[in-house]
Design an enzyme around this catalytic site. Structure first.
Site, PDB file in Angstrom:
ATOM      1  N   ASP A 127       0.792  -1.074   0.236  1.00  0.00           N
ATOM      2  CA  ASP A 127       0.106   0.181   0.041  1.00  0.00           C
ATOM      3  C   ASP A 127       0.650   1.035   0.001  1.00  0.00           C
ATOM      4  O   ASP A 127       1.963   1.177   0.513  1.00  0.00           O
ATOM      5  CB  ASP A 127      -0.772  -0.232   1.227  1.00  0.00           C
ATOM      6  CG  ASP A 127      -0.006  -0.074   2.424  1.00  0.00           C
ATOM      7  OD1 ASP A 127       0.905  -0.830   2.696  1.00  0.00           O
ATOM      8  OD2 ASP A 127      -0.513   0.385   3.561  1.00  0.00           O
ATOM      9  N   GLU A 134      -0.444  -2.111   5.288  1.00  0.00           N
ATOM     10  CA  GLU A 134       0.494  -2.028   6.568  1.00  0.00           C
ATOM     11  C   GLU A 134       0.499  -0.585   7.165  1.00  0.00           C
ATOM     12  O   GLU A 134       0.680  -0.397   8.192  1.00  0.00           O
ATOM     13  CB  GLU A 134       2.116  -1.988   5.931  1.00  0.00           C
ATOM     14  CG  GLU A 134       3.261  -2.188   7.126  1.00  0.00           C
ATOM     15  CD  GLU A 134       3.614  -0.486   7.261  1.00  0.00           C
ATOM     16  OE1 GLU A 134       3.715  -0.552   8.513  1.00  0.00           O
ATOM     17  OE2 GLU A 134       3.365   0.283   6.615  1.00  0.00           O
TER      18      GLU A 134
END
Length: 451
Positions: free
Chosen positions: A112, A178
Site C-alpha cells: 500500500d 501496512e
C-alpha cells in the site's frame, strides 16, 4: 570495566557474531548461492520496471486492487508457483515447493501507498488521486513499498528458476494495508492475513522481510536481534465541563485547565514510572494535539487531547496505558470535570521482536548480498512502527532488516513518508540478493530442520 576486560568482551562478542556469519554463509551450498546471486543481478532491469509501474500507480490501504492484479500477472509467468489471491481483500500468497522436503520460509512485502502528494520530478512520478476518510487525496509511494513489491517479485523469479535445487518450500506474501495504523477500527494487513491462514498450508517456520530506508549509504544493510521496532498506541482524551464568559470564570467550570495540566502530567510517565533498563525499555509518550475553544472571551465546555505511546516492551506499553488513564481521570476529577479516555492499540502493531538466533544466522548472508561484511552493521532499535510484528505474534520466528538506498551517496536522503522521499534504484539489486541469500540460508538451517 577495566580496559583488559573491555577488550576481551569486545573480542568475544566479535567472534560470536563472526561465527554466526560464517555458519550463515556456509549454510547454503556455495554453488547454489553463487547461482542465486548471479540471477539476482540479472533480474535488476525487470525489478526496476516493476517498481516504476507500481510507483506510478499507487493505491491506499485495502484499495490495492490494481497492484494485486499486476503482481498476480507477474507471478503467473514464473514456473512452479501456486498463487492464491484475495487474502484479506487484496493480499496474495504464492507457494514454491522445492524438489526436496525441508523448512518452509516465508518472504513478505507490503503493497500500500500513502495519502501524500509526491514532490519529486520523476518521469514516473505519481499523480494518482483517491478517496481517504471521505476526502479526495493525492497518493504516492513515499514509504518505498513499491520497491518492496518489486524486490520480492525479483526474489520469486530467481528462486522459482532454482526450484529443482531447493530443499524446502518458499512462501511469497504480498500484503495489503501496512499503513492503515491504529485509530480507524481496522486490522493491519499483516494481522488480517494471519487470521486468514497465510502462515498455514504449508505451515511456515520463519518469516523474513526487509524495509527500504534512506538513512545510511546506498546498498548497505542494517539488522537488529531482539526488539527492533516499537508498538504504537493512539490515545484520545475528551474532557467535558461547563462553559461561560471570560469575564466570570468562577461561574463556569471549563475543562481547558484540566486538559492543559494533563498534557504536562503525561510528560513524566516515562521518566518516573517506566523502567528503562529492561530489554527494550525505551518508551515515548507524545501529545500531538490539544484543542479547546474558538473565541478569546468564551470559556469552552469541551477540550480534547490526543497523542501516541511507542514502546519496545509490552511491559512498559501496558504501564504507560494505565498511567495515562489514571492521570487523566484523576486530574479531571480534581477540577470537577469529566474525562473520557480511549486508547487504541490497533490490531497488529505490537513490538516487532526479531528472533535472535535467526537474525544472527543471517549476518553472513547479508554480507554476501551486500558485497562484504563492511556493508552490514547492527542498528539501534527504532521507535517507528510496522505491522510485520503481527507475524511474530503467532509464535513463528521473524527477521526484519533495513536496506539502505539513499540517493545522495554517503548522505542521508529525505526520510520515509516525506513528499520528497526517493531511492537509489541500484540498491534494489542488493535487496533481491538479500532476500534470496537469506532464504537459502534458512532452507539449509539445521535450526529449522524438523520444526
Amino acid at each position: 570495566m577495566n580496559l583488559r576486560r573491555h577488550i576481551c568482551a569486545f573480542l568475544l562478542g566479535a567472534s560470536f557474531v563472526g561465527a554466526h556469519a560464517q555458519s550463515a554463509t556456509s549454510a547454503a551450498p556455495a554453488s547454489l548461492l553463487s547461482q542465486a546471486l548471479a540471477l539476482s543481478d540479472g533480474v535488476q532491469p525487470q525489478v526496476v520496471e516493476w517498481r516504476r509501474h507500481i510507483h506510478q500507480n499507487p493505491e491506499l490501504a485495502y484499495q490495492e486492487t490494481g497492484t494485486a492484479k499486476y503482481i498476480a500477472q507477474a507471478l503467473a509467468g514464473m514456473p512452479g508457483l501456486e498463487v492464491r489471491t484475495g487474502i484479506a481483500g487484496t493480499g496474495i500468497k504464492a507457494v514454491l515447493r522445492g524438489a526436496q522436503p525441508g523448512p518452509v520460509v516465508a518472504l513478505r512485502a507490503d503493497m500500500d501507498a500513502l495519502p501524500v502528494e509526491e514532490r519529486n520530478d520523476l518521469p514516473f512520478k505519481s499523480t494518482a488521486k483517491a478517496d481517504w476518510l471521505g476526502k479526495p487525496v493525492a497518493v504516492s509511494h513515499v514509504c518505498g513499498h513499491d520497491s518492496h513489491v518489486a524486490m520480492l517479485l525479483g526474489a520469486a523469479k530467481v528462486l522459482s528458476s532454482l526450484r529443482e535445487q531447493l530443499a524446502g518450500t518458499v512462501v511469497f506474501i504480498f500484503q495489503p494495508a501496512e499503513e492503515i495504523g491504529p485509530g480507524l477500527g481496522k486490522s493491519s494487513g499483516a494481522m488480517a492475513m494471519v487470521r486468514e491462514g497465510v502462515l498455514d498450508n504449508p505451515k511456515v517456520d520463519v518469516v523474513l522481510g526487509q524495509h527500504i530506508s534512506n538513512q545510511a549509504p546506498s546498498g548497505t544493510i542494517r539488522y537488529r536481534p531482539g526488539p527492533m521496532l516499537a508498538s504504537i498506541d493512539v490515545f484520545n482524551i475528551k474532557f467535558k465541563g461547563t462553559g461561560g464568559h471570560g469575564a466570570a470564570p468562577w461561574a463556569s467550570n471549563t475543562p481547558m485547565l484540566a486538559a492543559a495540566e494533563t498534557v504536562l502530567g503525561l510528560q513524566n510517565i516515562v521518566s518516573h514510572r517506566l523502567n528503562p533498563t529492561i530489554d527494550g525499555g525505551q518508551t515515548i509518550v507524545t501529545t500531538g494535539m490539544l484543542q479547546s475553544g474558538n473565541r478569546f472571551n468564551v470559556l469552552p465546555e469541551t477540550a480534547e487531547i490526543a497523542g501516541t505511546i511507542r514502546a519496545l516492551s509490552t511491559t512498559n506499553q501496558k504501564i504507560a496505558q494505565e498511567e495515562i488513564r489514571r492521570r487523566a481521570t484523576g486530574i479531571a476529577a480534581s477540577y470537577g470535570v469529566q474525562a473520557d479516555v480511549k486508547i487504541d492499540s490497533g490490531d497488529g502493531y505490537e513490538v516487532l521482536v526479531n528472533d535472535r538466533d535467526a537474525t544472527l544466522s543471517l549476518v553472513g548472508a547479508f554480507g554476501a548480498a551486500a558485497g562484504g561484511a563492511a556493508k552490514v552493521s547492527q542498528m539501534p532499535a527504532s521507535m517507528g512502527s510496522e505491522d510485520f510484528g503481527a507475524f511474530g505474534s503467532t509464535g513463528v520466528p521473524v527477521v526484519f532488516w533495513m536496506l539502505n538506498a539513499s540517493p545522495m551517496g554517503e548522505k542521508d536522503g529525505p526520510v520515509n513518508h516525506s513528499p520528497l522521499f526517493q531511492i537509489d534504484e541500484s540498491a534494489m539489486r542488493v535487496g533481491v540478493r538479500a532476500l534470496t541469500a537469506a532464504t537459502l540460508s534458512q532452507l539449509a538451517s539445521a535450526r529449522l530442520q524438523g520444526r
